[in-house]
Design an enzyme around this catalytic site. Sequence first.
Site, mmCIF file in Angstrom:
data_model
loop_
_atom_site.group_PDB
_atom_site.id
_atom_site.type_symbol
_atom_site.label_atom_id
_atom_site.label_comp_id
_atom_site.label_asym_id
_atom_site.label_seq_id
_atom_site.Cartn_x
_atom_site.Cartn_y
_atom_site.Cartn_z
ATOM 1 C CB SER A 113 57.545 47.015 26.466
ATOM 2 O OG SER A 113 58.588 47.631 25.748
ATOM 3 C CE1 TYR A 136 57.849 50.545 30.853
ATOM 4 C CE2 TYR A 136 59.487 50.051 29.162
ATOM 5 C CZ TYR A 136 58.177 50.277 29.530
ATOM 6 O OH TYR A 136 57.189 50.221 28.586
HETATM 7 N N1 LIG Z 1 55.906 54.769 24.843
HETATM 8 C C1 LIG Z 1 56.603 53.693 24.516
HETATM 9 O O1 LIG Z 1 57.641 53.788 23.813
HETATM 10 C C2 LIG Z 1 56.138 52.336 24.964
HETATM 11 C C3 LIG Z 1 56.721 51.208 24.359
HETATM 12 C C4 LIG Z 1 56.298 49.947 24.723
HETATM 13 C C5 LIG Z 1 55.307 49.796 25.703
HETATM 14 N N2 LIG Z 1 54.756 50.907 26.282
HETATM 15 C C6 LIG Z 1 53.713 50.692 27.284
HETATM 16 O O2 LIG Z 1 52.508 51.266 26.823
HETATM 17 C C7 LIG Z 1 51.676 51.615 27.934
HETATM 18 C C8 LIG Z 1 51.152 53.021 27.748
HETATM 19 O O3 LIG Z 1 52.243 53.914 27.817
HETATM 20 P P1 LIG Z 1 52.310 55.260 26.968
HETATM 21 O O4 LIG Z 1 53.439 55.140 26.042
HETATM 22 O O5 LIG Z 1 50.958 55.571 26.435
HETATM 23 O O6 LIG Z 1 52.774 56.284 28.096
HETATM 24 P P2 LIG Z 1 51.979 57.424 28.869
HETATM 25 O O7 LIG Z 1 51.403 58.382 27.921
HETATM 26 O O8 LIG Z 1 52.933 57.892 29.910
HETATM 27 O O9 LIG Z 1 50.775 56.625 29.554
HETATM 28 C C9 LIG Z 1 50.888 55.916 30.747
HETATM 29 C C10 LIG Z 1 49.521 55.908 31.403
HETATM 30 O O10 LIG Z 1 49.588 55.133 32.611
HETATM 31 C C11 LIG Z 1 48.862 55.827 33.615
HETATM 32 N N3 LIG Z 1 49.441 55.514 34.924
HETATM 33 C C12 LIG Z 1 50.743 55.602 35.289
HETATM 34 N N4 LIG Z 1 50.871 55.285 36.573
HETATM 35 C C13 LIG Z 1 49.630 55.000 37.027
HETATM 36 C C14 LIG Z 1 49.110 54.622 38.290
HETATM 37 N N5 LIG Z 1 49.895 54.476 39.379
HETATM 38 N N6 LIG Z 1 47.779 54.409 38.414
HETATM 39 C C15 LIG Z 1 46.973 54.552 37.343
HETATM 40 N N7 LIG Z 1 47.403 54.909 36.133
HETATM 41 C C16 LIG Z 1 48.713 55.140 35.972
HETATM 42 C C17 LIG Z 1 49.013 57.302 33.279
HETATM 43 O O11 LIG Z 1 47.888 58.048 33.715
HETATM 44 P P3 LIG Z 1 47.879 58.979 35.030
HETATM 45 O O12 LIG Z 1 49.259 59.574 35.162
HETATM 46 O O13 LIG Z 1 46.801 59.972 34.791
HETATM 47 O O14 LIG Z 1 47.539 58.037 36.129
HETATM 48 C C18 LIG Z 1 49.001 57.284 31.763
HETATM 49 O O15 LIG Z 1 47.691 57.404 31.282
HETATM 50 C C19 LIG Z 1 52.544 51.435 29.186
HETATM 51 O O16 LIG Z 1 52.227 50.220 29.815
HETATM 52 C C20 LIG Z 1 53.954 51.377 28.618
HETATM 53 O O17 LIG Z 1 54.816 50.660 29.446
HETATM 54 C C21 LIG Z 1 55.144 52.166 25.929
#
Ligand SMILES: NC(=O)c1ccc[n+]([C@@H]2O[C@H](COP(=O)([O-])OP(=O)(O)OC[C@H]3O[C@@H](n4cnc5c(N)ncnc54)[C@H](OP(=O)(O)O)[C@@H]3O)[C@@H](O)[C@H]2O)c1
Length: 262
Positions: A145, A158
């Site tokens: 990120s 985070y």
């Molecule tokens: N949204 C933002 O603004 C943003 C910005 C920069 C980077 N990111 C990064 O992008 C990535 C995807 O995030 P997102 O924005 O798509 O959020 P999201 O919709 O909350 O997705 C997170 C995913 O991680 C999985 N997950 C969480 N804990 C887990 C565990 N213990 N074991 C296995 N799977 C797990 C969740 O699936 P389950 O709950 O079904 O396990 C979910 O599919 C993350 O690494 C996040 O840090 C996000």
Amino acid sequence: MTPLPIRNSWVLVTGASTGLGRASALHLAALYQAKPLIVGRRLDNLLDLQAEIGARFDVPCEIIVADQREIDGREKIAARVTELEVKAALLAAGLTSAGPFDAGRANAYAEVIETNILGFTDLLARLVEIFKRQQSESSIIAVSSLAGETSVPFQAVYGASKAYVSNLMRALSVELAGTGVSVGSFAPGGIDTDMAALSDLKWGKLGLMDVDRCAAHAIHALVHRRSFAIPGMGNRLTYLASRALPRSLVSRLAALPYRRPQ
Ligand SMILES: NC(=O)c1ccc[n+]([C@@H]2O[C@H](COP(=O)([O-])OP(=O)(O)OC[C@H]3O[C@@H](n4cnc5c(N)ncnc54)[C@H](OP(=O)(O)O)[C@@H]3O)[C@@H](O)[C@H]2O)c1
């Protein structure tokens, strides 16, 4: 680097039950006819995604229900990756904890650290070992990120966990040079997903990147074996500014989108 040929190959996508991982699995099937091996804890979400990939693109898709924090979850993923001779991996699973630092407690922070650092590191080590043994070249992108490139008040743990991911991947991209395994990190700013909604941002969805657009950038980084990629001009300019300005000012600016406790 020449693009990795992934057409008709299996590609692991963690964090596929929602958000960026889900959109990336769809993009892999739509654009490359690559076969997604999708991972998450929520089976219903994964079944929906599998059905959508089959119906829209006629591409096989396999599910692994696994918790990245648990060793048996990571073993399950590694075993299937070996069996299917998976060629690339997008590691998008991640968790945040937002709010004032002292309002958080050990349980919440442990979950973030176990998912984003401990579980992630062990899974990555297993994947690198498997990919090194394969004859064909391979690629791994870990989703970090922009929060990992700066410091992020009100999402501090985070941000620190993502700094770990970025730092680790930078070292490994050099350590693994010449092995046939390319690794890198992908650093988006805010994305319009469940995670952003949980972060209690002052300006709502303003400035958040569309998740499908972000996924296309992530898969481009995976296929083109980038060691570091930032999606979108706005995020790239933010990153460059964060390198040029004093760190204390950058941290103060990074706090602006968050609500301060009254
Ligand atoms: N949204 C933002 O603004 C943003 C910005 C920069 C980077 N990111 C990064 O992008 C990535 C995807 O995030 P997102 O924005 O798509 O959020 P999201 O919709 O909350 O997705 C997170 C995913 O991680 C999985 N997950 C969480 N804990 C887990 C565990 N213990 N074991 C296995 N799977 C797990 C969740 O699936 P389950 O709950 O079904 O396990 C979910 O599919 C993350 O690494 C996040 O840090 C996000």
